[in-house]
Motif scaffolding. Sequence first.
Motif, PDB file in Angstrom:
ATOM      1  N   LEU A   2       0.826  -1.203   0.000  1.00  0.00           N
ATOM      2  CA  LEU A   2       0.000   0.000   0.000  1.00  0.00           C
ATOM      3  C   LEU A   2       0.859   1.253   0.000  1.00  0.00           C
ATOM      4  O   LEU A   2       2.026   1.226   0.394  1.00  0.00           O
ATOM      5  CB  LEU A   2      -0.920   0.026   1.228  1.00  0.00           C
ATOM      6  CG  LEU A   2      -2.245  -0.728   1.126  1.00  0.00           C
ATOM      7  CD1 LEU A   2      -2.005  -2.217   1.116  1.00  0.00           C
ATOM      8  CD2 LEU A   2      -3.161  -0.348   2.288  1.00  0.00           C
ATOM      9  N   GLY A   3       0.247   2.357  -0.406  1.00  0.00           N
ATOM     10  CA  GLY A   3       0.905   3.646  -0.347  1.00  0.00           C
ATOM     11  C   GLY A   3      -0.072   4.712   0.108  1.00  0.00           C
ATOM     12  O   GLY A   3      -1.272   4.641  -0.186  1.00  0.00           O
ATOM     13  N   THR A  18       1.044   7.176 -11.254  1.00  0.00           N
ATOM     14  CA  THR A  18       1.446   6.419 -12.437  1.00  0.00           C
ATOM     15  C   THR A  18       2.913   6.031 -12.367  1.00  0.00           C
ATOM     16  O   THR A  18       3.775   6.859 -12.050  1.00  0.00           O
ATOM     17  CB  THR A  18       1.203   7.251 -13.715  1.00  0.00           C
ATOM     18  OG1 THR A  18      -0.176   7.619 -13.780  1.00  0.00           O
ATOM     19  CG2 THR A  18       1.578   6.463 -14.963  1.00  0.00           C
ATOM     20  N   ASP A  19       3.168   4.757 -12.657  1.00  0.00           N
ATOM     21  CA  ASP A  19       4.523   4.265 -12.863  1.00  0.00           C
ATOM     22  C   ASP A  19       4.762   4.291 -14.375  1.00  0.00           C
ATOM     23  O   ASP A  19       4.366   3.374 -15.098  1.00  0.00           O
ATOM     24  CB  ASP A  19       4.648   2.841 -12.309  1.00  0.00           C
ATOM     25  CG  ASP A  19       6.081   2.320 -12.344  1.00  0.00           C
ATOM     26  OD1 ASP A  19       6.891   2.869 -13.103  1.00  0.00           O
ATOM     27  OD2 ASP A  19       6.372   1.339 -11.635  1.00  0.00           O
ATOM     28  N   VAL A  20       5.374   5.368 -14.846  1.00  0.00           N
ATOM     29  CA  VAL A  20       5.517   5.580 -16.291  1.00  0.00           C
ATOM     30  C   VAL A  20       6.360   4.481 -16.920  1.00  0.00           C
ATOM     31  O   VAL A  20       6.031   3.953 -17.993  1.00  0.00           O
ATOM     32  CB  VAL A  20       6.124   6.967 -16.568  1.00  0.00           C
ATOM     33  CG1 VAL A  20       6.340   7.171 -18.066  1.00  0.00           C
ATOM     34  CG2 VAL A  20       5.214   8.065 -16.007  1.00  0.00           C
ATOM     35  N   ARG A  55       1.874   1.687 -16.035  1.00  0.00           N
ATOM     36  CA  ARG A  55       0.746   1.315 -15.176  1.00  0.00           C
ATOM     37  C   ARG A  55       0.275   2.501 -14.350  1.00  0.00           C
ATOM     38  O   ARG A  55       1.070   3.262 -13.813  1.00  0.00           O
ATOM     39  CB  ARG A  55       1.141   0.161 -14.264  1.00  0.00           C
ATOM     40  CG  ARG A  55      -0.027  -0.502 -13.603  1.00  0.00           C
ATOM     41  CD  ARG A  55       0.207  -1.982 -13.349  1.00  0.00           C
ATOM     42  NE  ARG A  55      -1.078  -2.660 -13.209  1.00  0.00           N
ATOM     43  CZ  ARG A  55      -1.783  -3.164 -14.210  1.00  0.00           C
ATOM     44  NH1 ARG A  55      -1.316  -3.083 -15.432  1.00  0.00           N
ATOM     45  NH2 ARG A  55      -2.940  -3.753 -14.013  1.00  0.00           N
ATOM     46  N   ARG A  56      -1.046   2.645 -14.268  1.00  0.00           N
ATOM     47  CA  ARG A  56      -1.670   3.733 -13.518  1.00  0.00           C
ATOM     48  C   ARG A  56      -2.431   3.141 -12.336  1.00  0.00           C
ATOM     49  O   ARG A  56      -3.132   2.138 -12.466  1.00  0.00           O
ATOM     50  CB  ARG A  56      -2.628   4.502 -14.427  1.00  0.00           C
ATOM     51  CG  ARG A  56      -3.352   5.658 -13.725  1.00  0.00           C
ATOM     52  CD  ARG A  56      -4.389   6.285 -14.638  1.00  0.00           C
ATOM     53  NE  ARG A  56      -3.793   6.878 -15.821  1.00  0.00           N
ATOM     54  CZ  ARG A  56      -4.005   6.460 -17.068  1.00  0.00           C
ATOM     55  NH1 ARG A  56      -4.792   5.421 -17.291  1.00  0.00           N
ATOM     56  NH2 ARG A  56      -3.439   7.071 -18.083  1.00  0.00           N
ATOM     57  N   TYR A  57      -2.324   3.798 -11.174  1.00  0.00           N
ATOM     58  CA  TYR A  57      -2.963   3.330  -9.940  1.00  0.00           C
ATOM     59  C   TYR A  57      -4.086   4.277  -9.555  1.00  0.00           C
ATOM     60  O   TYR A  57      -3.892   5.494  -9.503  1.00  0.00           O
ATOM     61  CB  TYR A  57      -1.924   3.214  -8.825  1.00  0.00           C
ATOM     62  CG  TYR A  57      -0.860   2.193  -9.157  1.00  0.00           C
ATOM     63  CD1 TYR A  57      -0.987   0.869  -8.740  1.00  0.00           C
ATOM     64  CD2 TYR A  57       0.260   2.531  -9.920  1.00  0.00           C
ATOM     65  CE1 TYR A  57      -0.036  -0.083  -9.071  1.00  0.00           C
ATOM     66  CE2 TYR A  57       1.215   1.592 -10.259  1.00  0.00           C
ATOM     67  CZ  TYR A  57       1.059   0.285  -9.833  1.00  0.00           C
ATOM     68  OH  TYR A  57       1.998  -0.656 -10.167  1.00  0.00           O
ATOM     69  N   PHE A  93      -3.382   4.079  -2.127  1.00  0.00           N
ATOM     70  CA  PHE A  93      -3.176   3.438  -3.419  1.00  0.00           C
ATOM     71  C   PHE A  93      -2.406   2.136  -3.217  1.00  0.00           C
ATOM     72  O   PHE A  93      -1.787   1.914  -2.181  1.00  0.00           O
ATOM     73  CB  PHE A  93      -2.317   4.325  -4.334  1.00  0.00           C
ATOM     74  CG  PHE A  93      -2.959   5.598  -4.787  1.00  0.00           C
ATOM     75  CD1 PHE A  93      -3.660   5.641  -5.980  1.00  0.00           C
ATOM     76  CD2 PHE A  93      -2.854   6.760  -4.047  1.00  0.00           C
ATOM     77  CE1 PHE A  93      -4.248   6.814  -6.413  1.00  0.00           C
ATOM     78  CE2 PHE A  93      -3.430   7.941  -4.466  1.00  0.00           C
ATOM     79  CZ  PHE A  93      -4.134   7.972  -5.664  1.00  0.00           C
ATOM     80  N   ALA A  94      -2.409   1.300  -4.257  1.00  0.00           N
ATOM     81  CA  ALA A  94      -1.370   0.280  -4.361  1.00  0.00           C
ATOM     82  C   ALA A  94      -0.089   0.985  -4.788  1.00  0.00           C
ATOM     83  O   ALA A  94      -0.128   2.003  -5.475  1.00  0.00           O
ATOM     84  CB  ALA A  94      -1.757  -0.767  -5.400  1.00  0.00           C
ATOM     85  N   LEU A  95       1.061   0.450  -4.367  1.00  0.00           N
ATOM     86  CA  LEU A  95       2.346   1.014  -4.788  1.00  0.00           C
ATOM     87  C   LEU A  95       3.218  -0.086  -5.361  1.00  0.00           C
ATOM     88  O   LEU A  95       3.393  -1.134  -4.725  1.00  0.00           O
ATOM     89  CB  LEU A  95       3.083   1.663  -3.605  1.00  0.00           C
ATOM     90  CG  LEU A  95       2.841   3.127  -3.313  1.00  0.00           C
ATOM     91  CD1 LEU A  95       3.878   3.637  -2.317  1.00  0.00           C
ATOM     92  CD2 LEU A  95       2.864   3.988  -4.552  1.00  0.00           C
ATOM     93  N   PRO A  96       3.782   0.114  -6.544  1.00  0.00           N
ATOM     94  CA  PRO A  96       4.716  -0.882  -7.085  1.00  0.00           C
ATOM     95  C   PRO A  96       5.944  -0.989  -6.200  1.00  0.00           C
ATOM     96  O   PRO A  96       6.443   0.006  -5.666  1.00  0.00           O
ATOM     97  CB  PRO A  96       5.056  -0.332  -8.475  1.00  0.00           C
ATOM     98  CG  PRO A  96       4.764   1.135  -8.394  1.00  0.00           C
ATOM     99  CD  PRO A  96       3.628   1.283  -7.430  1.00  0.00           C
ATOM    100  N   GLY A  97       6.439  -2.217  -6.033  1.00  0.00           N
ATOM    101  CA  GLY A  97       7.481  -2.468  -5.047  1.00  0.00           C
ATOM    102  C   GLY A  97       8.837  -1.884  -5.365  1.00  0.00           C
ATOM    103  O   GLY A  97       9.653  -1.705  -4.463  1.00  0.00           O
TER     104      GLY A  97
END
Length: 446
Positions: A330-331, A370-372, A376-378, A422-426
Amino acid sequence: MTENLKVEVVGLNRVKGKHLIAQIRLSNTGTDRHLPWPGEMADRTRPLGAIRWASGIGVLDTRARAWILPYEPAGSPCLCSDLDRDGLSRFIGPGRSITVYAVLPAPSGNPATTTVVTPVGPPMLDVPISDEAPAGDFPDPDAEPVTPVARRLVLTSESLDESEETADDGKELQVNLSSDVLFAVDEATLTPDAKSIMARTAKLIDASPATVVTVAGHADSSGDDAINDPLSLRRAQAVRRTLSALLSRDGIRFQAEGYGSRRPLYDNDSDEGRRRNRRVTVTFPKPRPVAREPVATTSPGETGLTGAAKAGSRPITMEVTGLRRLPGGLGLLTYKITNEGSEETWFTDLHRAQDWEAYKYRAASNVRVTDVAAGRRYLPGRLEVPTDDGVDSYCACTDVSGVRIGTEKFAPGQTREFWNLFALPGTAGALKVEIGPFRDLRIPVQ
């Protein structure tokens, strides 16, 4: 959200290894007005019948991906501070304080700390839990029948190419593959563009402990059941056959169903809602987490964390105050909005999310992370509450309705702080953040 209301956690005690008693001190820091507190501390996700309980005190169980609220005893909506039972005043005088409590299930996994949530401000992180007996006289949840109250926290993300949308509730992944990308109109044969989407989905299934995978075809509300039902089933079967052939391990069984237009995710009144409802949903247990190298952290306060816009003709500024990584993937995003003008103004862009997003009440949902690099967009997390006719969704973000309906109204120079989960990429060290009409920012992850 309420000026002059100070909220402090003054006690968090685990009892019998399974219950939690949370004590919150509410202080009126003003000098000229009495503050009513029951409405401020009320849980917005359940009917209360009266505004007299501190029912909105809870904790975030990141391991179970749940928002835990006070127990519900027989004959009362909340095992928590009650105006009538505890002899409390409805108002807090200037310079005065009261302490309210809530009795709720302890978060899973016996953690040393947890995140405390209330309706009046951002979640409070890393609050230590004591295993000593709390000081005071509190109701015993084992002395009477009580019902646990928890809201499932679902974190949604989507690919930037609009080919799929994924919902993660901590136990299962629900991957919604866009039928517009997978198939031609009224067809059930996969297009060439579907190849990479199928391969990505199969990789996720391979990485999961799945033994059964459910594939469900869905349609929008155009057309009739005689067309939608068999077409949605044929599309589900086509996805099932392709995924089965792509998997690298044995022992996985597929179930394919076609539901036509009977299970929409979004409102069919908009083009975007209908597009998202035309989907094939693949559901399976969440893949096991992969060990990752820690990312470098950078503290806010650097340049590039602010933006400016207009509320009507009034100048409004925004500052991101943190993008914090929490356990469980999570973030927490926090940011401040300030009216820089000399006159009062309303700033309503925060709740003006896209028309296909539907929450039970208005909230600050017009935010994206967004992780450009990963494409991927959260989207803001949502709290799901089962109802007799489906599910009500509440934004896991700042509420701007009910007692907080004036939250988007700013006096000259006034600042308010907002938040979103949000979800957060690790592996991301910084992410693009979009907040309403403000310029896009690149924000370091703490």
